[in-house]
Design a protein around this motif. Sequence first.
Motif, PDB file in Angstrom:
ATOM      1  N   UNK A  38      -0.130  -5.871  25.506  1.00 39.05           N
ATOM      2  CA  UNK A  38       1.116  -5.673  24.776  1.00 39.05           C
ATOM      3  C   UNK A  38       1.014  -5.925  23.291  1.00 39.05           C
ATOM      4  N   UNK A  39      -0.205  -5.930  22.760  1.00 38.07           N
ATOM      5  CA  UNK A  39      -0.428  -6.218  21.351  1.00 38.07           C
ATOM      6  C   UNK A  39      -1.076  -5.019  20.659  1.00 38.07           C
ATOM      7  N   UNK A  40      -0.626  -4.665  19.442  1.00 44.13           N
ATOM      8  CA  UNK A  40      -1.257  -3.563  18.711  1.00 44.13           C
ATOM      9  C   UNK A  40      -2.678  -3.934  18.281  1.00 44.13           C
ATOM     10  N   UNK A  41      -3.479  -2.962  17.833  1.00 48.90           N
ATOM     11  CA  UNK A  41      -4.835  -3.259  17.368  1.00 48.90           C
ATOM     12  C   UNK A  41      -4.828  -4.174  16.147  1.00 48.90           C
ATOM     13  N   UNK A  42      -5.927  -4.922  15.937  1.00 52.17           N
ATOM     14  CA  UNK A  42      -6.005  -5.886  14.832  1.00 52.17           C
ATOM     15  C   UNK A  42      -6.005  -5.199  13.476  1.00 52.17           C
ATOM     16  N   UNK A  43      -6.626  -4.032  13.372  1.00 53.20           N
ATOM     17  CA  UNK A  43      -6.648  -3.292  12.115  1.00 53.20           C
ATOM     18  C   UNK A  43      -6.127  -1.885  12.343  1.00 53.20           C
ATOM     19  N   UNK A  44      -5.559  -1.313  11.286  1.00 60.04           N
ATOM     20  CA  UNK A  44      -5.052   0.048  11.315  1.00 60.04           C
ATOM     21  C   UNK A  44      -5.565   0.731  10.064  1.00 60.04           C
ATOM     22  N   UNK A  45      -6.288   1.818  10.215  1.00 62.25           N
ATOM     23  CA  UNK A  45      -6.876   2.519   9.069  1.00 62.25           C
ATOM     24  C   UNK A  45      -6.129   3.821   8.844  1.00 62.25           C
ATOM     25  N   UNK A  46      -5.757   4.065   7.573  1.00 58.76           N
ATOM     26  CA  UNK A  46      -5.016   5.266   7.199  1.00 58.76           C
ATOM     27  C   UNK A  46      -5.878   6.076   6.240  1.00 58.76           C
ATOM     28  N   UNK A  47      -6.437   7.222   6.674  1.00 60.34           N
ATOM     29  CA  UNK A  47      -7.203   8.055   5.757  1.00 60.34           C
ATOM     30  C   UNK A  47      -6.262   8.896   4.891  1.00 60.34           C
ATOM     31  N   UNK A  48      -6.503   8.898   3.587  1.00 63.17           N
ATOM     32  CA  UNK A  48      -5.703   9.681   2.646  1.00 63.17           C
ATOM     33  C   UNK A  48      -6.636  10.675   1.970  1.00 63.17           C
ATOM     34  N   UNK A  49      -6.449  11.987   2.184  1.00 64.32           N
ATOM     35  CA  UNK A  49      -7.340  12.964   1.557  1.00 64.32           C
ATOM     36  C   UNK A  49      -7.123  13.003   0.053  1.00 64.32           C
ATOM     37  N   UNK A  50      -8.217  13.207  -0.671  1.00 64.65           N
ATOM     38  CA  UNK A  50      -8.122  13.294  -2.136  1.00 64.65           C
ATOM     39  C   UNK A  50      -7.677  14.694  -2.540  1.00 64.65           C
ATOM     40  N   UNK A  75      -1.097  -4.588   4.058  1.00 62.89           N
ATOM     41  CA  UNK A  75      -2.168  -3.869   3.369  1.00 62.89           C
ATOM     42  C   UNK A  75      -3.202  -4.840   2.816  1.00 62.89           C
ATOM     43  N   UNK A  76      -4.475  -4.565   3.079  1.00 65.31           N
ATOM     44  CA  UNK A  76      -5.598  -5.350   2.554  1.00 65.31           C
ATOM     45  C   UNK A  76      -6.354  -4.471   1.571  1.00 65.31           C
ATOM     46  N   UNK A  77      -6.081  -4.585   0.254  1.00 64.33           N
ATOM     47  CA  UNK A  77      -6.715  -3.670  -0.703  1.00 64.33           C
ATOM     48  C   UNK A  77      -8.222  -3.873  -0.838  1.00 64.33           C
ATOM     49  N   UNK A  78      -8.732  -5.077  -0.599  1.00 65.98           N
ATOM     50  CA  UNK A  78     -10.166  -5.323  -0.767  1.00 65.98           C
ATOM     51  C   UNK A  78     -10.953  -5.126   0.520  1.00 65.98           C
ATOM     52  N   UNK A  79     -10.276  -4.898   1.624  1.00 58.33           N
ATOM     53  CA  UNK A  79     -10.944  -4.752   2.916  1.00 58.33           C
ATOM     54  C   UNK A  79     -11.625  -3.385   3.001  1.00 58.33           C
ATOM     55  N   UNK A  80     -12.811  -3.365   3.602  1.00 57.89           N
ATOM     56  CA  UNK A  80     -13.546  -2.116   3.784  1.00 57.89           C
ATOM     57  C   UNK A  80     -13.284  -1.588   5.182  1.00 57.89           C
ATOM     58  N   UNK A  81     -13.247  -0.266   5.355  1.00 57.52           N
ATOM     59  CA  UNK A  81     -13.044   0.278   6.699  1.00 57.52           C
ATOM     60  C   UNK A  81     -14.238  -0.022   7.590  1.00 57.52           C
ATOM     61  N   UNK A  82     -13.968  -0.105   8.884  1.00 53.66           N
ATOM     62  CA  UNK A  82     -15.039  -0.361   9.836  1.00 53.66           C
ATOM     63  C   UNK A  82     -15.949   0.859   9.913  1.00 53.66           C
ATOM     64  N   UNK A  91       0.806  -1.213   0.000  1.00 55.69           N
ATOM     65  CA  UNK A  91       0.000   0.000   0.000  1.00 55.69           C
ATOM     66  C   UNK A  91       0.837   1.260   0.000  1.00 55.69           C
ATOM     67  N   UNK A  92       0.226   2.386   0.361  1.00 56.44           N
ATOM     68  CA  UNK A  92       0.951   3.653   0.312  1.00 56.44           C
ATOM     69  C   UNK A  92       1.993   3.819   1.419  1.00 56.44           C
ATOM     70  N   UNK A  93       1.926   3.017   2.463  1.00 60.20           N
ATOM     71  CA  UNK A  93       2.881   3.145   3.569  1.00 60.20           C
ATOM     72  C   UNK A  93       3.921   2.040   3.564  1.00 60.20           C
ATOM     73  N   UNK A  94       4.204   1.458   2.419  1.00 58.44           N
ATOM     74  CA  UNK A  94       5.120   0.329   2.304  1.00 58.44           C
ATOM     75  C   UNK A  94       6.516   0.702   2.793  1.00 58.44           C
ATOM     76  N   UNK A 133     -12.352  11.193   1.360  1.00 62.55           N
ATOM     77  CA  UNK A 133     -11.093  10.573   1.761  1.00 62.55           C
ATOM     78  C   UNK A 133     -11.084   9.116   1.344  1.00 62.55           C
ATOM     79  N   UNK A 134      -9.919   8.620   0.965  1.00 66.35           N
ATOM     80  CA  UNK A 134      -9.728   7.199   0.716  1.00 66.35           C
ATOM     81  C   UNK A 134      -9.127   6.603   1.979  1.00 66.35           C
ATOM     82  N   UNK A 135      -9.686   5.498   2.438  1.00 66.61           N
ATOM     83  CA  UNK A 135      -9.200   4.863   3.660  1.00 66.61           C
ATOM     84  C   UNK A 135      -8.532   3.551   3.290  1.00 66.61           C
ATOM     85  N   UNK A 136      -7.251   3.428   3.630  1.00 68.35           N
ATOM     86  CA  UNK A 136      -6.505   2.190   3.405  1.00 68.35           C
ATOM     87  C   UNK A 136      -6.511   1.401   4.704  1.00 68.35           C
TER      88      UNK A 136
END
Length: 86
Positions: free
Chosen positions: A26-38, A70-77, A11-14, A44-47
């Motif tokens: 001691x564990x990070x969250x299961x999902x991490x969402x990155x909003x990218x403004x158009x 990065x999960x390109x087909x995953x939808x944001x919560x 994805x964009x943060x590779x 906004x596009x959310x990765x």
Amino acid sequence: MRSEETIFVGGPMDGRILPVLVGANGRPPKTYEVPVPSADGDSNTVHVYRLHPASLTPRLGLPRGWKYVHEPDERPRGKLRWPWSS
């Protein structure tokens, strides 16, 4: 709060390594969402990134560090929905 250096794959943060807050276990969250403004500023596009173990210990198979893939087909919560609120 404690944070852990976590690598992002795809994805964009590779290749970036960012500090991510960890929970009480001691564990990070299961999902991490990155909003990218158009560019036009309308929407906004959310990765979405999903948590995976970075490597496993050879003997017991325990995770040794974490990475986000990065999960390109995953939808944001959406909004958090409680079972008692209708």
